[in-house]
Design an enzyme around this catalytic site. Structure first.
Site, PDB file in Angstrom:
ATOM      1  N   LYS A 143      52.898  30.347  51.167  1.00  0.00           N
ATOM      2  CA  LYS A 143      52.068  30.523  49.992  1.00  0.00           C
ATOM      3  C   LYS A 143      52.260  29.194  49.403  1.00  0.00           C
ATOM      4  O   LYS A 143      52.975  28.211  49.503  1.00  0.00           O
ATOM      5  CB  LYS A 143      52.689  31.554  49.059  1.00  0.00           C
ATOM      6  CG  LYS A 143      51.975  32.025  47.848  1.00  0.00           C
ATOM      7  CD  LYS A 143      51.076  32.975  48.416  1.00  0.00           C
ATOM      8  CE  LYS A 143      50.144  33.639  47.444  1.00  0.00           C
ATOM      9  NZ  LYS A 143      49.423  35.069  47.857  1.00  0.00           N
ATOM     10  N   TYR A 153      40.546  41.773  36.291  1.00  0.00           N
ATOM     11  CA  TYR A 153      39.048  42.018  36.740  1.00  0.00           C
ATOM     12  C   TYR A 153      38.559  40.687  37.159  1.00  0.00           C
ATOM     13  O   TYR A 153      37.454  40.041  36.992  1.00  0.00           O
ATOM     14  CB  TYR A 153      38.267  42.211  35.599  1.00  0.00           C
ATOM     15  CG  TYR A 153      37.039  43.174  35.813  1.00  0.00           C
ATOM     16  CD1 TYR A 153      37.201  44.507  36.279  1.00  0.00           C
ATOM     17  CD2 TYR A 153      35.579  42.621  35.659  1.00  0.00           C
ATOM     18  CE1 TYR A 153      35.939  45.338  36.628  1.00  0.00           C
ATOM     19  CE2 TYR A 153      34.587  43.623  35.954  1.00  0.00           C
ATOM     20  CZ  TYR A 153      34.905  44.626  36.552  1.00  0.00           C
ATOM     21  OH  TYR A 153      33.872  45.782  36.642  1.00  0.00           O
TER      22      TYR A 153
HETATM   23  P1  NAD Z   1      41.503  36.248  40.130  1.00  0.00           P
HETATM   24  O1  NAD Z   1      41.965  34.791  39.482  1.00  0.00           O
HETATM   25  O2  NAD Z   1      40.325  36.596  40.897  1.00  0.00           O
HETATM   26  O3  NAD Z   1      41.634  37.242  38.775  1.00  0.00           O
HETATM   27  C1  NAD Z   1      42.709  37.673  38.171  1.00  0.00           C
HETATM   28  C2  NAD Z   1      42.344  38.620  36.992  1.00  0.00           C
HETATM   29  O4  NAD Z   1      43.498  38.837  36.226  1.00  0.00           O
HETATM   30  C3  NAD Z   1      41.299  37.846  36.009  1.00  0.00           C
HETATM   31  O5  NAD Z   1      40.594  38.813  35.557  1.00  0.00           O
HETATM   32  C4  NAD Z   1      42.312  37.497  34.863  1.00  0.00           C
HETATM   33  O6  NAD Z   1      41.578  37.635  33.604  1.00  0.00           O
HETATM   34  C5  NAD Z   1      43.268  38.725  34.942  1.00  0.00           C
HETATM   35  N1  NAD Z   1      44.592  38.617  34.128  1.00  0.00           N
HETATM   36  C6  NAD Z   1      45.366  37.177  34.165  1.00  0.00           C
HETATM   37  N2  NAD Z   1      46.214  37.427  33.417  1.00  0.00           N
HETATM   38  C7  NAD Z   1      46.287  38.706  33.011  1.00  0.00           C
HETATM   39  C8  NAD Z   1      47.050  39.418  32.145  1.00  0.00           C
HETATM   40  N3  NAD Z   1      48.167  39.007  31.622  1.00  0.00           N
HETATM   41  N4  NAD Z   1      46.736  40.837  32.003  1.00  0.00           N
HETATM   42  C9  NAD Z   1      45.915  41.507  32.515  1.00  0.00           C
HETATM   43  N5  NAD Z   1      44.868  40.553  33.157  1.00  0.00           N
HETATM   44  C10 NAD Z   1      45.303  39.361  33.743  1.00  0.00           C
HETATM   45  O7  NAD Z   1      42.666  36.728  41.065  1.00  0.00           O
HETATM   46  P2  NAD Z   1      42.705  37.929  42.205  1.00  0.00           P
HETATM   47  O8  NAD Z   1      42.232  37.213  43.607  1.00  0.00           O
HETATM   48  O9  NAD Z   1      41.918  39.103  41.850  1.00  0.00           O
HETATM   49  O10 NAD Z   1      44.135  37.979  42.429  1.00  0.00           O
HETATM   50  C11 NAD Z   1      44.649  39.362  41.450  1.00  0.00           C
HETATM   51  C12 NAD Z   1      46.170  39.673  41.885  1.00  0.00           C
HETATM   52  O11 NAD Z   1      45.626  40.175  43.527  1.00  0.00           O
HETATM   53  C13 NAD Z   1      47.183  38.625  42.169  1.00  0.00           C
HETATM   54  O12 NAD Z   1      48.390  39.299  42.072  1.00  0.00           O
HETATM   55  C14 NAD Z   1      46.978  38.157  43.536  1.00  0.00           C
HETATM   56  O13 NAD Z   1      48.189  37.534  44.267  1.00  0.00           O
HETATM   57  C15 NAD Z   1      46.504  39.361  44.361  1.00  0.00           C
HETATM   58  N6  NAD Z   1      45.914  39.340  45.781  1.00  0.00           N
HETATM   59  C16 NAD Z   1      44.656  38.701  45.543  1.00  0.00           C
HETATM   60  C17 NAD Z   1      44.016  38.782  46.933  1.00  0.00           C
HETATM   61  C18 NAD Z   1      42.706  38.217  47.173  1.00  0.00           C
HETATM   62  O14 NAD Z   1      42.188  38.224  48.336  1.00  0.00           O
HETATM   63  N7  NAD Z   1      42.045  37.526  45.904  1.00  0.00           N
HETATM   64  C19 NAD Z   1      44.844  38.871  48.182  1.00  0.00           C
HETATM   65  C20 NAD Z   1      46.007  39.481  47.918  1.00  0.00           C
HETATM   66  C21 NAD Z   1      46.598  39.796  46.622  1.00  0.00           C
END
Ligand code: NAD
Length: 418
Positions: free
Chosen positions: A105, A218
């Protein structure tokens, strides 16, 4: 409040699994720590001519099963312990879906919301210049994560290719399609999660077409979860949120309309579809009376302070680390079926792996082929975890640990490490 340091949580989860599995102490000790980690400091020229110094990390946690693999976050609160924890969870994630990769990571401490496009590009290139010698398609392959995008992956792939002197698409995944990205990568995390929700629904006898859903976060994961859970099962998404708060409407929230609003206004919180549509805080959203709760934002959202109030029957953890160990115990005791993070959100890394395979062959699959292969991997992983949890009489996260740790331990044993 119980321990919230994500790496201590990851180590505590591993310790619990080690005890249940009666794991060899040397195997356990080796799995408690990253094999390698890099701390880098990067000067970046800002648009106003000043130079700003940024700090970043790359953790290569364990490569017994293959090259390390894992996302890269751009976040103001990034810490080495968050990155270590996420790298550990990547190790378990690639093992649970049984793909030939290890876990890694990366993170850069920055606030992309306050940076211009050109500043983000210079930072992305600086990061690759700092860690370029330690990554590669056969060693460690980054991917997008919180606040990093396909465009950022494209700049990074380009910078790496410049350093090497030839095109190296396989150094990074989550690239835009014209640069060797995979069809189906965009919604892969949410789609993979939805396959596990489908299996959980069958197992628990929940009619997903009648189910209500709340989604926290979102971004990439949360938005596509909204789209897909409605599209695939006909479930009603009644609440969504982002960092500024959430909205709740018992009539259901239309994906296209909420997305259009989010795109235009930058947040969902001001969206109002009817008089019944009201604002809720992120904390309130978690405790809504829904069938399925999808945490898709950040770590430590469900703990001993609120787990007892969770009413959902299924918690599908698209986010990494949304539930603390104390929270897990309470949810388990209350009969909430948790699909743990490194199983539920493994769709992203699985399709990233498909992207690496396609880059290596320079031969690209149709999107249906990606979906079919992803479904096969996610469904098999879901049932392996469920069976381990039943066999050892533990909650699903421990079931997932048991499956993954056994696979990584076996690879280390066969290599003669322990
Ligand atoms: P992203 O940056 O696209 O979106 C993050 C979202 O979380 C945004 O809507 C933001 O406004 C919101 N957010 C931030 N702080 C917040 C809070 N305190 N309370 C509520 N909402 C909040 O990120 P993503 O890629 O969607 O990732 C979200 C989660 O999913 C993370 O934990 C990430 O590690 C996990 N994840 C993502 C992927 C991927 O392929 N994108 C894969 C595995 C895991």
């Amino acid at each position: 409040m119980s321990e919230l340091n994500p790496f201590k949580i990851a180590q505590a989860q591993l310790a619990e699994a080690a005890k249940i599995m009666d794991l060899d102490p040397a195997v356990h000790e080796l799995l408690r720590w990253p094999l390698r980690e890099f701390h880098v400091t990067m000067p970046v020229r800002m648009d106003d001519g000043s130079v700003k110094i940024f700090h970043g990390f790359r953790v290569q946690y364990n490569d017994a099963r293959g090259p390390t693999k894992g996302g890269l976050r751009f976040h103001p609160d990034e810490t080495i312990d968050t990155v270590r924890a996420l790298a550990a969870w990547m190790t378990w994630k690639t093992a649970v879906v049984d793909i030939p990769l290890g876990g890694g990571k990366g993170g850069v401490v920055c606030n992309p919301k306050e940076m211009s496009e050109t500043e983000l590009e210079r930072l992305s290139r600086a990061y690759i210049r700092a860690i370029g010698h330690y990554i590669g398609e056969e060693t460690d392959v980054p991917a997008p994560d919180v606040y990093t995008t396909p465009q950022i992956m494209a700049w990074m792939m380009d910078e790496y290719s410049v350093i090497r002197g030839y095109n190296v698409p396989g150094v990074i995944t989550g690239k835009p399609l014209p640069l060797g990205g995979s069809a189906g990568r965009g919604d892969a995390t949410a789609r993979g999660g939805m396959y596990t929700v489908r299996e959980a629904g069958k197992l628990l006898g929940i009619d997903l077409d009648q189910a209500t859903v709340a989604i926290q976060g979102y971004g990439n994961a949360g938005q596509f979860a909204h789209k897909l859970i409605a599209e695939m099962f006909g479930s009603k998404v009644v609440a969504v949120s982002d960092s500024r708060g959430g909205i709740y409407c018992t009539d259901g929230l239309d994906y296209e309309k909420v997305m259009a609003w989010k795109k235009e206004k930058g947040t969902v919180v001001t969206y109002k579809c009817c008089d019944d549509c009201k604002q809720v805080t992120n904390e309130e959203l978690l405790e809504l009376d829904v069938d399925v709760l999808v945490p898709a934002a950040l770590e430590n959202q469900i703990g001993d302070w609120n787990a007892g109030n969770i009413k959902a029957k299924i918690v599908a953890e698209l986010a990494n680390g949304p539930t603390t160990p104390a929270g897990d115990e309470i949810l388990h005791k209350n009969g909430v079926y948790v699909i743990p993070d490194f199983l539920c959100n493994a769709g992203g890394v699985t399709v990233s792996y498909f992207e690496q395979v396609q880059n290596a062959y320079d031969f690209y699959w149709a999107v249906d082929e990606v979906y079919t292969r992803l479904d096969r991997k996610m469904t098999a992983a879901f049932h392996a975890v469920h069976e381990a949890a039943q066999k050892y009489k533990v909650h699903n996260r421990m079931g997932a640990y048991i499956v993954s740790v056994a696979r990584v331990a076996e690879a280390m044993r066969l290599r003669g490490w322990v």
